[in-house]
Design an enzyme around this catalytic site. Structure first.
Site, short mmCIF file in Angstrom:
data_model
loop_
_atom_site.label_atom_id
_atom_site.label_comp_id
_atom_site.label_asym_id
_atom_site.label_seq_id
_atom_site.Cartn_x
_atom_site.Cartn_y
_atom_site.Cartn_z
N TYR A 413 31.16 -28.24 -30.32
CA TYR A 413 32.24 -27.43 -29.75
C TYR A 413 33.32 -27.15 -30.79
O TYR A 413 33.50 -27.89 -31.75
CB TYR A 413 32.83 -28.10 -28.50
CG TYR A 413 33.71 -29.30 -28.76
CD1 TYR A 413 35.09 -29.16 -28.94
CD2 TYR A 413 33.18 -30.59 -28.80
CE1 TYR A 413 35.90 -30.27 -29.15
CE2 TYR A 413 33.98 -31.70 -29.00
CZ TYR A 413 35.34 -31.54 -29.18
OH TYR A 413 36.15 -32.63 -29.40
N CYS A 414 34.02 -26.04 -30.56
CA CYS A 414 35.21 -25.68 -31.34
C CYS A 414 36.30 -25.32 -30.34
O CYS A 414 36.41 -25.94 -29.28
CB CYS A 414 34.90 -24.57 -32.33
SG CYS A 414 34.30 -23.03 -31.57
N LYS A 415 37.08 -24.30 -30.64
CA LYS A 415 38.11 -23.88 -29.69
C LYS A 415 37.52 -23.05 -28.56
O LYS A 415 37.86 -23.24 -27.40
CB LYS A 415 39.19 -23.08 -30.42
CG LYS A 415 40.31 -22.58 -29.50
CD LYS A 415 41.33 -21.76 -30.28
CE LYS A 415 42.42 -21.22 -29.36
NZ LYS A 415 43.40 -20.40 -30.10
N MET A 442 36.74 -26.21 -26.49
CA MET A 442 37.76 -27.13 -25.98
C MET A 442 38.69 -26.43 -25.00
O MET A 442 39.22 -27.07 -24.09
CB MET A 442 38.55 -27.71 -27.16
CG MET A 442 39.35 -28.95 -26.80
SD MET A 442 38.26 -30.32 -26.35
CE MET A 442 39.47 -31.52 -25.77
#
Length: 454
Positions: A413-415, A442
């Site tokens: 995951y990232c933003k 996130m």
């Protein structure tokens, strides 16, 4: 007074076209210079001067290209030892129509940084704006790590002195015209807005609230990434880059001709959104959505052809121009139409697993042993992360694969899901099988009210 701000989204580069009467100047031009030629024609002016604020690290400067078309004189600071243009002296004055332009030596980001204070003599004798390059941003200041650890403190001290002694003293009313906007790697927390004054920065810029020693310590301790393609930019912007000419020409190819490129070792970028990439893509392609083209600087080669899969043919020009600004002149072809033309030829397609925050949370609650990989920056990670995750910045993944197991399911995951799609594609290229890109990142996890740590 004529004023235009030109933004290159790929590295959040800001350049400026400023004029008066029949004369104009350009500050830090991008490599494809047709935008400035068009502005000159529309404004009825000729471009007299090209001013560089410093030797840029993240994009190819267009000074020599623009001078070729306009005969404008190029000026830059005293460092490094440029192989083209003219070296400025601190306080040197130029006239552009009724504008007075004063070159100010503002070292810190690099020893050669220059800022340009512009006064409109028709309205007064005080500056109305200052082009600050990477010395002062809106909400931030330039990084000071390009000289290596041994120069970090010295450069940080110079940066503080340049800002407080040279720039802020121009007056609170003066508009600031920085070299980058939000999203640039040349600062840490550049604000999203692109308008400000020196007075507003004095009051609200978090970095300017520190005393000298606090400022220096902050800059010395900052963590920044050095993208591999920067080395090529430093060389080009010291010696002058290859001539670009017209915008890049990228060939549309049939699926079988496209396959020939791939069989000969071309690097493939798939610029479609992550869900489209996950649903079906060509093996060994990099997932680099158009919103994150700069990530290509971590993995793309300069010495072999690059080919594209696009969601919309109108993206081809944007992508090829953007990469040309980063020095990649090897974008040669794209798959004509859409990837559907590839499917219809019965050519092989791979998929990538995607997972929602809800499904991941449920699986964790059921006790499944996931390797959770957070590929955001350290600062983003520290603002809130999923418990028991491993944080490795997306660009560093190719050099840290040994930290990522192959015997567990991996949730990345990232933003929002774009950088994590890029990382997922890197893992797939390196033989990982059980890879899952978390859609929404996130942002979605937090909106679902799931727990996270800080």
């Amino acid at each position: 007074m004529i004023f235009h701000r030109i933004k290159s989204d790929v590295v959040a580069h800001l350049s400026y076209f400023i004029g008066s009467g029949t004369e104009a100047m350009v500050v830090d031009p991008q490599r494809d210079v047709d935008v400035y030629l068009k502005l000159a024609k529309e404004s009825g002016v000729h471009i007299k001067y090209i001013f560089e604020t410093h030797r840029n690290e993240d994009y190819v400067i267009g000074s020599k290209e623009l001078s070729h078309y306009t005969d404008a004189e190029i000026y830059h600071g005293p460092w490094p030892d440029f192989k083209y243009g003219n070296t400025l002296k601190d306080g040197q004055i130029f006239k552009v129509g009724t504008l007075r332009v004063e070159a100010l030596h503002t070292p810190g980001h690099t020893p050669g940084d220059m800022s340009y204070a512009v006064t409109d003599l028709q309205t007064g004798d005080s500056p109305v704006l200052v082009c600050t390059g990477d010395t002062l941003f809106i909400g931030d200041t330039g990084r000071t790590d390009f000289g290596g650890p041994e120069k970090r403190r010295e450069w940080s001290e110079k940066l503080y002195e340049s800002i407080h002694n040279k720039l802020l003293s121009l007056g609170d009313h003066v508009l600031i015209c920085p070299g980058h906007g939000s999203g640039s790697v040349c600062g840490g927390k550049i604000a999203e807005r692109e308008e400000s004054t020196l007075g507003a920065e004095r009051l609200m810029n978090p970095v300017l609230q520190f005393n000298k020693e606090e400022f220096i310590n902050l800059k010395v301790e900052e963590e920044h990434q050095y993208t591999p393609y920067f080395k090529r930019m430093e060389k080009y912007n010291l010696e002058g880059p290859p001539f670009m000419g017209l915008s890049p020409y990228v060939k549309a190819l049939s699926p079988n001709k496209f396959k020939e490129y791939l069989d000969k070792g071309a690097t493939l970028i798939d610029s479609r959104p992550p869900p489209a990439f996950g649903a079906g893509h060509i093996e060994d392609s990099y997932s680099i959505p158009t919103a994150r083209l700069a990530m290509g600087g971590w993995v793309l080669p300069f010495d072999k052809p690059i080919v594209l899969i696009v969601g919309n043919q109108s993206d081809v020009d944007y992508i090829s121009r953007s990469y040309a600004r980063m020095g990649f002149d090897n974008i040669e072809a794209y798959l004509g139409g859409t990837i559907a033309s590839w499917y219809k030829e019965a050519l092989p397609v791979k998929t990538m697993s995607m997972i929602t925050p809800h499904d991941l949370k449920q699986s964790l609650d059921e006790g499944k042993d996931w390797f959770i990989l957070d590929v955001r920056s350290k600062e983003e990670y520290e603002s809130g992360y999923i418990e028991s995750c491993k944080n490795i910045y997306a660009g560093l993944i190719p050099t840290q694969l040994k930290e990522i197991p192959k015997d567990k399911p991996i949730a990345i995951y990232c933003k929002s899901g774009t950088r994590s799609s890029f990382v997922s594609s890197i893992l797939l290229r390196n033989g990982y099988k059980n890879v899952h890109n978390m859609l929404g990142g996130m942002t979605s996890w937090i909106k679902a009210n799931y727990p996270y740590s800080k």
